[in-house]
Design a protein around this motif. Structure first.
Motif, short mmCIF file in Angstrom:
data_model
loop_
_atom_site.label_atom_id
_atom_site.label_comp_id
_atom_site.label_asym_id
_atom_site.label_seq_id
_atom_site.Cartn_x
_atom_site.Cartn_y
_atom_site.Cartn_z
N ARG A 165 0.84 -1.21 0.00
CA ARG A 165 0.00 0.00 0.00
C ARG A 165 0.88 1.26 0.00
NH1 ARG A 165 -4.10 -1.96 3.02
NH2 ARG A 165 -5.43 -2.24 1.20
N HIS A 170 -6.73 0.83 -2.88
CA HIS A 170 -8.00 0.31 -2.38
C HIS A 170 -8.38 -1.01 -3.04
CE1 HIS A 170 -8.44 4.13 -0.37
NE2 HIS A 170 -8.33 4.77 -1.51
N ARG A 171 -7.43 -1.59 -3.78
CA ARG A 171 -7.69 -2.88 -4.44
C ARG A 171 -6.50 -3.81 -4.23
NH1 ARG A 171 -9.37 -2.35 -10.41
NH2 ARG A 171 -8.19 -0.39 -10.45
N GLY A 174 -5.40 -7.24 -2.32
CA GLY A 174 -5.92 -8.42 -1.66
C GLY A 174 -4.84 -9.41 -1.29
N SER A 219 -7.26 -11.12 7.44
CA SER A 219 -8.58 -10.51 7.31
C SER A 219 -9.22 -10.19 8.65
CB SER A 219 -9.51 -11.47 6.54
OG SER A 219 -9.01 -11.71 5.24
N SER A 246 -2.54 1.09 6.37
CA SER A 246 -3.41 0.00 6.79
C SER A 246 -2.92 -1.32 6.21
CB SER A 246 -4.84 0.25 6.31
OG SER A 246 -5.65 -0.89 6.52
N ARG A 300 -5.03 -3.90 6.27
CA ARG A 300 -6.27 -4.62 5.99
C ARG A 300 -6.36 -4.93 4.50
NH1 ARG A 300 -11.21 -3.44 3.81
NH2 ARG A 300 -13.01 -4.63 4.61
N ASP A 331 -8.21 -5.66 0.99
CA ASP A 331 -9.50 -5.27 0.44
C ASP A 331 -10.32 -6.48 0.03
OD1 ASP A 331 -9.21 -2.32 0.51
OD2 ASP A 331 -7.53 -2.73 -0.85
N PHE A 332 -9.68 -7.63 -0.12
CA PHE A 332 -10.35 -8.89 -0.39
C PHE A 332 -9.39 -10.02 -0.07
CE2 PHE A 332 -8.28 -7.52 -4.30
CZ PHE A 332 -7.63 -8.67 -4.75
N ARG A 368 -15.99 -5.65 9.55
CA ARG A 368 -14.89 -5.03 8.81
C ARG A 368 -14.01 -6.08 8.11
NH1 ARG A 368 -10.88 -1.38 10.54
NH2 ARG A 368 -11.01 -0.76 8.35
N PRO A 371 -12.79 -8.27 5.31
CA PRO A 371 -13.00 -8.05 3.87
C PRO A 371 -13.70 -9.22 3.20
CG PRO A 371 -10.72 -8.63 4.31
CD PRO A 371 -11.36 -8.44 5.64
N MET A 405 -13.19 -5.51 -8.07
CA MET A 405 -11.73 -5.39 -8.00
C MET A 405 -11.10 -5.35 -9.38
SD MET A 405 -10.80 -5.04 -4.84
CE MET A 405 -12.29 -4.16 -4.39
#
Length: 315
Positions: free
Chosen positions: A162, A173-174, A176, A191, A209, A211, A213-214, A241, A243, A312
């Protein structure tokens, strides 16, 4: 299969490596790709490893190569210096990225079968692939509390991707994660354990982050607790939250029973998290992306359709 039994399977593989094509030097990616250390200095919570990193072909007790779809596969063991290798998309770039976690029972890594071959597929679809060579073996096989170093490496890598998103032409934002077997467990762990790093921040990348996104978990293990009638592993705390998740498993999986996918899918539904699950009567375990006569090996097309469904990639 119980955690100790799965650990025994992985260790039996590890200790059966013998012969001229077995132990080699540390694994190296194909020409044109470079491993990058994910930690800028001292690796946090470093654990002792018996010897230098090694890689080689997996063989059985009598020295015959273990084959998947008629081909051998490579392991990497004794990883104490985790790295990531970035594989850029071929042709058009969708902007999506996937961090890949090879399986191996948290003892070794199936680096080609469940690593580079996944990257070949993803990049052919315009998706950046980041292959994580995380630390193995763990002191114990199983949930992250027994193997926090692997999850530390995963958290760090997603944050790095990221942080480098603009330079690598990735949509932040995509991003995974995708994992096989124990790597599938780590996809679920990532996740559900992204609010707080397991290690002190070392630089600006750790402010990003981690986290996903998938997430995609293929024949995952360690998600169900057999001793509790296959209840969800208490280490995996699903929330709203968590994903979106894609799950795939065979009902005749001899290593990780299908309950691993079932209980996790049930928890995702209860939390209102979008989830897609595919179960097959036959297929076994550790087939990776290698096509066989079994219908389950057509799973990459299912993932591609799902990625389009959740926005995605373009449908």
């Amino acid at each position: 299969m119980r955690r100790d039994a799965w650990a025994g399977v992985a260790l039996s593989l590890l200790f059966s490596f013998a012969g001229p094509c077995v132990a080699q030097t540390a694994w190296q990616p194909s020409p044109g790709h470079k491993q990058v250390p994910i930690w800028p200095g001292v690796v946090p919570d470093a654990q002792p490893v018996e010897g230098p990193e090694e890689s080689g072909t997996v063989v059985d007790a009598v020295g015959s190569r273990k084959l998947v779809a008629g081909r051998p596969w490579l392991y990497v063991g004794r990883v104490s210096q985790p790295t990531m290798t970035v594989y850029s998309p071929e042709g058009s770039n969708t902007g999506a990225a996937v961090v890949v976690f090879p399986g191996g029972g948290y003892n070794v890594l199936a680096i080609d079968l469940e690593g580079t071959e996944a990257c070949d597929w993803l990049t052919s679809k315009g998706i950046t692939c980041v292959l994580l060579k995380y630390r193995v073996p763990c002191a114990k096989s199983g949930p992250y509390r027994n193997c926090p170093t692997a999850l530390e490496d995963a958290q760090r890598t997603v944050g790095l991707v990221r942080f480098q998103a603009a330079e690598w032409h990735i949509d932040p934002h995509r991003i995974g994660v995708l994992g096989f077997s124990a790597g599938g467990h780590m996809a679920a762990a990532m996740s559900t354990h992204f609010e707080k790093r397991l290690y002190p921040a070392v630089d600006a990348a750790d402010k990003e982050s981690c986290r996903p996104d998938f997430a995609v978990a293929l024949y995952p293990g360690h998600l169900a607790v057999p001793e509790k009638n296959f209840a969800l592993n208490p280490d995996i705390q699903v929330t709203s939250r968590t994903p979106p998740m894609f799950l795939l498993q065979a009902e005749d999986d001899p290593i990780d029973p299908v309950e691993n996918s079932l209980v996790y899918h049930a928890a995702l539904r209860k939390a209102g998290v979008p989830a897609e699950m595919h179960l097959y009567v036959k297929g076994g375990h550790a087939f990776g992306l290698r096509r066989t006569e079994s219908p389950i090996t057509g799973w990459p097309q299912l993932v591609e359709a799902w990625l389009g469904t959740i926005g995605m990639i373009s449908r």
